[in-house]
Every structure is written in structure tokens, then in C-alpha cells.
Scaffold this motif. Structure first.
Motif, PDB file in Angstrom:
ATOM      1  N   LEU A  11       0.864  -1.186   0.000  1.00  0.00           N
ATOM      2  CA  LEU A  11       0.000   0.000   0.000  1.00  0.00           C
ATOM      3  C   LEU A  11       0.893   1.227   0.000  1.00  0.00           C
ATOM      4  CD1 LEU A  11      -2.593  -1.115   2.718  1.00  0.00           C
ATOM      5  CD2 LEU A  11      -2.837  -1.222   0.224  1.00  0.00           C
ATOM      6  N   ARG A  12       0.519   2.251  -0.761  1.00  0.00           N
ATOM      7  CA  ARG A  12       1.327   3.460  -0.855  1.00  0.00           C
ATOM      8  C   ARG A  12       0.459   4.693  -0.658  1.00  0.00           C
ATOM      9  NH1 ARG A  12       5.380   2.399  -5.977  1.00  0.00           N
ATOM     10  NH2 ARG A  12       6.247   0.464  -5.172  1.00  0.00           N
ATOM     11  N   SER A  13       1.053   5.716  -0.038  1.00  0.00           N
ATOM     12  CA  SER A  13       0.375   7.001   0.162  1.00  0.00           C
ATOM     13  C   SER A  13       1.400   8.116   0.136  1.00  0.00           C
ATOM     14  CB  SER A  13      -0.334   7.036   1.523  1.00  0.00           C
ATOM     15  OG  SER A  13      -1.352   6.076   1.597  1.00  0.00           O
ATOM     16  N   THR A  38       3.805   0.491   2.828  1.00  0.00           N
ATOM     17  CA  THR A  38       3.825  -0.623   3.770  1.00  0.00           C
ATOM     18  C   THR A  38       3.687  -1.896   2.952  1.00  0.00           C
ATOM     19  OG1 THR A  38       1.444  -0.423   4.153  1.00  0.00           O
ATOM     20  CG2 THR A  38       2.904   0.687   5.711  1.00  0.00           C
ATOM     21  N   CYS A  40       3.272  -6.011   3.226  1.00  0.00           N
ATOM     22  CA  CYS A  40       2.852  -7.076   4.136  1.00  0.00           C
ATOM     23  C   CYS A  40       2.968  -8.426   3.438  1.00  0.00           C
ATOM     24  CB  CYS A  40       1.415  -6.837   4.596  1.00  0.00           C
ATOM     25  SG  CYS A  40       0.816  -8.052   5.797  1.00  0.00           S
ATOM     26  N   VAL A  45       5.190  -6.958   8.322  1.00  0.00           N
ATOM     27  CA  VAL A  45       5.062  -5.656   7.679  1.00  0.00           C
ATOM     28  C   VAL A  45       6.398  -4.919   7.721  1.00  0.00           C
ATOM     29  CG1 VAL A  45       3.889  -3.418   7.721  1.00  0.00           C
ATOM     30  CG2 VAL A  45       2.629  -5.497   8.308  1.00  0.00           C
ATOM     31  N   VAL A  47       8.054  -1.185   6.579  1.00  0.00           N
ATOM     32  CA  VAL A  47       7.610   0.173   6.271  1.00  0.00           C
ATOM     33  C   VAL A  47       8.747   0.919   5.579  1.00  0.00           C
ATOM     34  CG1 VAL A  47       6.663   2.310   7.214  1.00  0.00           C
ATOM     35  CG2 VAL A  47       6.115   0.120   8.306  1.00  0.00           C
ATOM     36  N   HIS A  73      -3.657  -5.042   7.578  1.00  0.00           N
ATOM     37  CA  HIS A  73      -2.637  -4.251   6.875  1.00  0.00           C
ATOM     38  C   HIS A  73      -3.170  -2.870   6.491  1.00  0.00           C
ATOM     39  CE1 HIS A  73      -0.027  -3.747   3.024  1.00  0.00           C
ATOM     40  NE2 HIS A  73       0.459  -3.044   4.003  1.00  0.00           N
ATOM     41  N   HIS A  77      -1.670   0.732   7.765  1.00  0.00           N
ATOM     42  CA  HIS A  77      -1.186   1.739   6.803  1.00  0.00           C
ATOM     43  C   HIS A  77      -1.886   3.077   7.047  1.00  0.00           C
ATOM     44  CE1 HIS A  77       0.588   3.112   3.013  1.00  0.00           C
ATOM     45  NE2 HIS A  77      -0.545   3.750   2.857  1.00  0.00           N
ATOM     46  N   THR A  78      -3.201   3.032   7.219  1.00  0.00           N
ATOM     47  CA  THR A  78      -3.964   4.257   7.466  1.00  0.00           C
ATOM     48  C   THR A  78      -3.501   4.953   8.740  1.00  0.00           C
ATOM     49  OG1 THR A  78      -5.870   3.359   6.294  1.00  0.00           O
ATOM     50  CG2 THR A  78      -6.298   5.162   7.836  1.00  0.00           C
TER      51      THR A  78
END
Length: 93
Positions: A11-13, A38, A40, A45, A47, A73, A77-78
Motif C-alpha cells: 500500500l502506498r500514500s 507498507t 505485508c 510488515v 515500512v 494491513h 497503513h492508514t
């Protein structure tokens, strides 16, 4: 990031680091506009962060963990985005 990304959920932000930046294992503190990822794999996980638009990723210090349920996950991430994305934190008196 790792070579086993085909098995991993990633997941990317985009975030803007808080004043003082974020600590990485490889290069110390980085600041400004960053990308958070992140990864998983089977609940483990890892980071990562990098400067926005850069190619090289750095591990976020002391952020790796193991999830008992890999379905958490997204929530993890959030939560990391909520902690790290503070572009206006230095403007408050």
C-alpha cells in the motif's frame, strides 16, 4: 523494497513529513514531501519511505511489525499515514 513483492501486498500514500522529519535506517532523517509504503507478507510488515518522485526507498526506523491477521494491513497503513502526514504541524502556536 523487497524482491518478493509478488507475494506481498503493498500500500502506498503520499505524506508530508512533520517538522523534524522522519528517521530512516539508511540515511537518518528525511523531510518534506514523501511517499510511504507498507509491505505485508504473511503478516510481516515492512515500512518504507522515499522522497516524492525519487527511486530509492529507505526503511522507516523501528516501524516494522508482525500482524496476527494480515487483513489489518490496511488499518495499519492508514494509522501510519495519520501519524506521519502533518504538513501544518509547525504552524500552530
Amino acid at each position: 523494497m523487497s524482491d518478493h513483492a509478488e507475494r506481498a501486498a503493498v500500500l502506498r500514500s503520499e505524506v508530508t513529513a512533520p517538522p523534524g522529519g522522519v528517521m530512516t535506517d539508511e540515511v537518518g532523517v528525511i523531510t518534506g514531501d514523501l511517499e510511504l509504503a507498507t509491505e505485508c507478507t504473511d503478516g510481516d510488515v515492512t515500512v518504507w519511505v522515499r522522497y516524492a518522485g525519487a527511486a530509492e526507498w529507505y526503511r522507516l526506523s523501528a516501524a516494522d511489525c508482525h500482524l496476527h491477521d494480515p487483513r489489518d494491513h490496511g488499518a495499519l497503513h492508514t494509522a501510519l499515514v495519520a501519524v506521519l502526514h502533518r504538513p501544518d504541524a509547525g504552524l500552530r502556536g
